[in-house]
Design a protein around this motif. Structure first.
Motif, PDB file in Angstrom:
ATOM      1  N   GLY A 131       0.829  -1.195   0.000  1.00  0.00           N
ATOM      2  CA  GLY A 131       0.000   0.000   0.000  1.00  0.00           C
ATOM      3  C   GLY A 131       0.864   1.245   0.000  1.00  0.00           C
ATOM      4  O   GLY A 131       2.068   1.192   0.226  1.00  0.00           O
ATOM      5  N   HIS A 132       0.241   2.389  -0.251  1.00  0.00           N
ATOM      6  CA  HIS A 132       0.986   3.631  -0.327  1.00  0.00           C
ATOM      7  C   HIS A 132       1.705   3.935   0.987  1.00  0.00           C
ATOM      8  O   HIS A 132       2.860   4.335   1.020  1.00  0.00           O
ATOM      9  CB  HIS A 132       0.004   4.761  -0.661  1.00  0.00           C
ATOM     10  N   VAL A 159      -0.604  -6.886  -2.796  1.00  0.00           N
ATOM     11  CA  VAL A 159      -0.239  -6.238  -4.057  1.00  0.00           C
ATOM     12  C   VAL A 159       1.186  -5.721  -3.938  1.00  0.00           C
ATOM     13  O   VAL A 159       1.623  -5.369  -2.853  1.00  0.00           O
ATOM     14  CB  VAL A 159      -1.192  -5.068  -4.369  1.00  0.00           C
ATOM     15  N   ARG A 208       4.150   0.197  -5.509  1.00  0.00           N
ATOM     16  CA  ARG A 208       4.163   0.895  -6.800  1.00  0.00           C
ATOM     17  C   ARG A 208       5.163   2.033  -6.810  1.00  0.00           C
ATOM     18  O   ARG A 208       5.078   2.928  -7.607  1.00  0.00           O
ATOM     19  CB  ARG A 208       2.759   1.382  -7.110  1.00  0.00           C
ATOM     20  N   TYR A 211      -6.628  -2.849   6.516  1.00  0.00           N
ATOM     21  CA  TYR A 211      -7.098  -2.343   5.232  1.00  0.00           C
ATOM     22  C   TYR A 211      -8.392  -1.577   5.409  1.00  0.00           C
ATOM     23  O   TYR A 211      -9.343  -2.068   6.014  1.00  0.00           O
ATOM     24  CB  TYR A 211      -7.275  -3.508   4.258  1.00  0.00           C
ATOM     25  N   ALA A 241     -10.965   1.283   0.002  1.00  0.00           N
ATOM     26  CA  ALA A 241      -9.752   1.898  -0.521  1.00  0.00           C
ATOM     27  C   ALA A 241      -9.228   1.014  -1.649  1.00  0.00           C
ATOM     28  O   ALA A 241      -8.974   1.477  -2.759  1.00  0.00           O
ATOM     29  CB  ALA A 241      -8.702   2.050   0.573  1.00  0.00           C
ATOM     30  N   ARG A 242      -9.079  -0.264  -1.362  1.00  0.00           N
ATOM     31  CA  ARG A 242      -8.642  -1.212  -2.380  1.00  0.00           C
ATOM     32  C   ARG A 242      -9.561  -2.418  -2.475  1.00  0.00           C
ATOM     33  O   ARG A 242      -9.546  -3.131  -3.455  1.00  0.00           O
ATOM     34  CB  ARG A 242      -7.246  -1.731  -2.050  1.00  0.00           C
ATOM     35  N   MET A 243     -10.275  -2.708  -1.391  1.00  0.00           N
ATOM     36  CA  MET A 243     -11.154  -3.882  -1.405  1.00  0.00           C
ATOM     37  C   MET A 243     -12.452  -3.585  -0.679  1.00  0.00           C
ATOM     38  O   MET A 243     -12.589  -2.531  -0.042  1.00  0.00           O
ATOM     39  CB  MET A 243     -10.437  -5.076  -0.782  1.00  0.00           C
ATOM     40  N   PRO A 286      -4.926   6.123  -2.813  1.00  0.00           N
ATOM     41  CA  PRO A 286      -6.363   5.867  -2.969  1.00  0.00           C
ATOM     42  C   PRO A 286      -7.053   5.892  -1.619  1.00  0.00           C
ATOM     43  O   PRO A 286      -6.638   5.213  -0.691  1.00  0.00           O
ATOM     44  CB  PRO A 286      -6.408   4.462  -3.566  1.00  0.00           C
ATOM     45  N   SER A 287      -8.063   6.738  -1.471  1.00  0.00           N
ATOM     46  CA  SER A 287      -8.828   6.754  -0.228  1.00  0.00           C
ATOM     47  C   SER A 287     -10.281   7.014  -0.589  1.00  0.00           C
ATOM     48  O   SER A 287     -10.572   7.804  -1.486  1.00  0.00           O
ATOM     49  CB  SER A 287      -8.315   7.855   0.710  1.00  0.00           C
ATOM     50  N   SER A 316      -8.912   7.699  -8.909  1.00  0.00           N
ATOM     51  CA  SER A 316      -8.100   6.524  -9.177  1.00  0.00           C
ATOM     52  C   SER A 316      -6.651   6.942  -9.096  1.00  0.00           C
ATOM     53  O   SER A 316      -6.327   8.106  -9.102  1.00  0.00           O
ATOM     54  CB  SER A 316      -8.425   5.972 -10.552  1.00  0.00           C
ATOM     55  N   SER A 317      -5.757   5.969  -8.978  1.00  0.00           N
ATOM     56  CA  SER A 317      -4.386   6.376  -8.727  1.00  0.00           C
ATOM     57  C   SER A 317      -3.486   5.956  -9.865  1.00  0.00           C
ATOM     58  O   SER A 317      -3.853   5.129 -10.663  1.00  0.00           O
ATOM     59  CB  SER A 317      -3.887   5.738  -7.449  1.00  0.00           C
TER      60      SER A 317
END
Lengths: 247, 328
Positions: free
Chosen positions: B10-11, B35, B38, B75, B79-81, B177-178, B327-328
């Motif tokens: 995550g970020h 994941v 990035r 999580y 945010a992602r799920m 992403p939030s 979106s990121s």
């Protein structure tokens, strides 16, 4: 934590230490009154969303614009204004009669004396109006909320119990005083200045000297809080009995 | 210090790994996530492991034998799920990774991500809770945070390790992403018609900084970490130049559906933020973790709105990369 012996120093130091660094809220200070924007500038600011909001729901820009001109015009004469702190958190304990006017009169006195905004505890909460009273400086009546306001370095006014006589001091807010032990507590008496309790010549807001618990009191001592609450109530009652003139 | 960063993909996790790996007193940094990260990492070791795959996770953590854990494997729903997936992943990650780290035997300190959602809103709860306020979460994410804190506290008791619970204000800012960020960046944003409650945000970098500070100082107990100041829905929406759409009562069901179709699912804790506010007293973290100069909430908002959704490449006559808001 214990309360230090030196007069008020520890409590005030603490309040100032804990005051958060000023957030760049578009130049709006959430504690100190500023010059009013002109009407177009104010509307422009509201439209653009460039105004400050604080964590208690207060909106200093709206307070300056709507509330300050009103309370600034109330006919109030302040006695003992030198007791009001120019910065840092402090709790004002004022008597409350049948109406809603007393808190506004105290706000007017504070505004004139030290140019600060006042947080009012225990405004009536009507559905739909809660948002507006919060924006104009009202805060929740829970003791923890008042303590948070003082930690953030604001002035808060909490009422004594409501009484029918404008010359009587109601019950002291023990829980609030207990939660804020360590911060300066000032007794405030609001009374009509005319004869037989009529506000013929406006009102008098008398601010008494700082009330403090005995040296070395722990900040979570309920007995010390109860004693301090009683001391404050007596101080307010004495100032109310002081008659139409000065206390 | 050998630091295990859970949720490194995550970020936030990536940012913490970046802050840790440039320090000389940090011997090694390792992490895992669902994941991959990035962003560029230097000497950090990343392994892609699903927290539900317990055996691989335990083996990885045991082999690394961390002395410190930065637990970002909590999580946030949407945010992602989704809500349920986030809860399961958070729980598995907490129980398995923290348990394995403690059993590896070298553990000296732990800091976990939590949120000021654990205090809940409404009822008899304080409006601006400090760390002593009773915990009464009113949303799924709040309950997840409470569970994570409870697991971590149990670990602290059994293994005598200091555990810091960092109760973050909703984390936002550009590039992360939030759900609240996505909602505020919609062209028209639902706001409560009869209220305008204050909320606070926290910048991603500040959240990472708080985590490093907590590990550094072996901090113990809960800390509210919030961006100074506050914002309110009407003000925030106008600051972003968006259109506020007043909504009341059952209208929220409709607004929620429309926002979801527009690419911004609104989980219960974000809906609660908009309707009832989300603030906390962050004094303790500033004093005890030395977190001076946190980015104020208003600047987090400004950063969020300044994040271009259409990024023109230099020299290109027209927008080359078109991204949907949020979106990121």
């Amino acid at each position: 934590m214990r309360i230090a012996a030196a007069p008020g120093s520890r409590a005030e130091d603490r309040a100032e230490d804990r005051a958060p660094p000023p957030a760049p809220n578009y130049g709006i200070d959430s504690d100190r009154l500023l010059d009013r924007d002109s009407l177009p500038a104010a509307l422009r600011r509201r439209w653009d969303g460039r105004y400050a909001v604080d964590e208690f729901g207060g909106d200093p820009h709206l307070q300056d614009f709507l509330l300050a001109p009103v309370v600034g015009r109330l006919p109030v004469r302040t006695v003992g204004a030198e007791h009001l702190p120019a910065s840092g958190g402090a709790l004002l304990v004022a008597n409350l009669g049948v109406g809603l006017l007393e808190p506004l009169l105290v706000a007017g006195a504070v505004q004139r004396a030290v140019d600060r905004r006042l947080r009012l505890v225990g405004l009536p909460t009507l559905p739909g109006l809660g948002a507006l009273t919060h924006k104009l400086g009202g805060i929740g009546r829970r003791a923890g909320d008042v303590a948070a306001v003082l930690r953030a370095g604001h002035l808060a006014a909490v009422p004594l119990g409501r009484t029918l006589s404008p010359r009587a001091a109601g019950e002291a807010p023990r829980l609030v005083i207990g939660a804020t032990l360590g911060f300066p507590v000032l007794p405030v008496a609001v009374r009509p200045s005319g004869p037989v309790g009529l506000p013929a010549g406006g009102w008098v807001v008398a601010v008494g000297p700082l009330c403090r618990p005995p040296e070395g009191t722990a900040t979570d001592d309920p007995l010390a809080a109860a004693e301090l609450a009683e001391e404050v109530r007596r101080a307010v009652a004495a100032m109310l009995r002081g008659g139409g003139g000065d206390p | 210090m050998r630091v295990l960063v859970t949720g490194m993909g995550g970020h936030l996790g990536t940012r913490v790994a970046q802050l840790l790996e440039i320090r000389d007193d940090v011997e090694a940094v390792a992490g895992f996530d669902l994941v991959p990260p990035r962003r560029r990492l230097g000497r950090s070791v990343f392994k892609r492991i699903d927290p539900r795959d317990r055996d691989r996770l335990v083996e990885f953590v045991r082999d690394f034998a961390p002395t410190a854990v930065a637990h970002f494997g909590v999580y946030e729903p949407a945010a992602r799920m989704g809500i349920r997936a986030a809860r399961v992943a958070s729980e598995e990650c907490t129980v398995t990774a923290l348990g394995a780290a403690a059993r590896a035997g070298a553990l000296e300190c732990v800091a976990v991500r939590s949120g000021i959602e654990v205090y809940g809103r409404g009822g008899r709860r304080p409006e601006v809770p400090d760390e002593h306020a009773p915990l009464g979460p009113t949303t799924p994410y709040g309950r997840t945070c409470l569970d994570v804190e409870a697991h971590a506290a149990g670990l602290a008791r059994r293994h005598d390790v200091p555990v810091a619970s960092l109760r973050f204000a909703p984390i936002s800012g550009s590039r992360a992403p939030s759900p609240i960020g996505r909602l505020l960046r919609l062209p028209a944003v639902p706001v409560p018609a009869l209220a305008d409650p204050p909320f606070q945000l926290l910048h991603t970098d500040d959240a990472a900084r708080a985590m490093v500070a907590a590990l550094d100082r072996r901090a113990q107990g809960p800390f509210n970490v919030v961006g100074p100041g506050a914002a309110s829905p009407w003000q925030a929406v106008r600051l972003g130049g968006r259109v506020p759409v007043p909504v009341a009562g059952p209208g929220w069901l409709v607004a929620n559906r429309i926002a979801e179709l527009a690419g911004s699912p609104v989980p219960p804790h974000v809906l609660e933020l908009v309707r009832r506010g989300r603030v906390a007293d962050g004094g303790r973290a500033v004093d005890e973790l030395g977190l001076v100069g946190l980015v104020p909430t208003q600047e987090v908002l400004a950063d969020l709105f300044a994040w271009a959704s259409v990024t023109p490449l230099p020299g290109a006559g027209r927008p080359a990369v078109v991204a949907t808001p949020g979106s990121s």
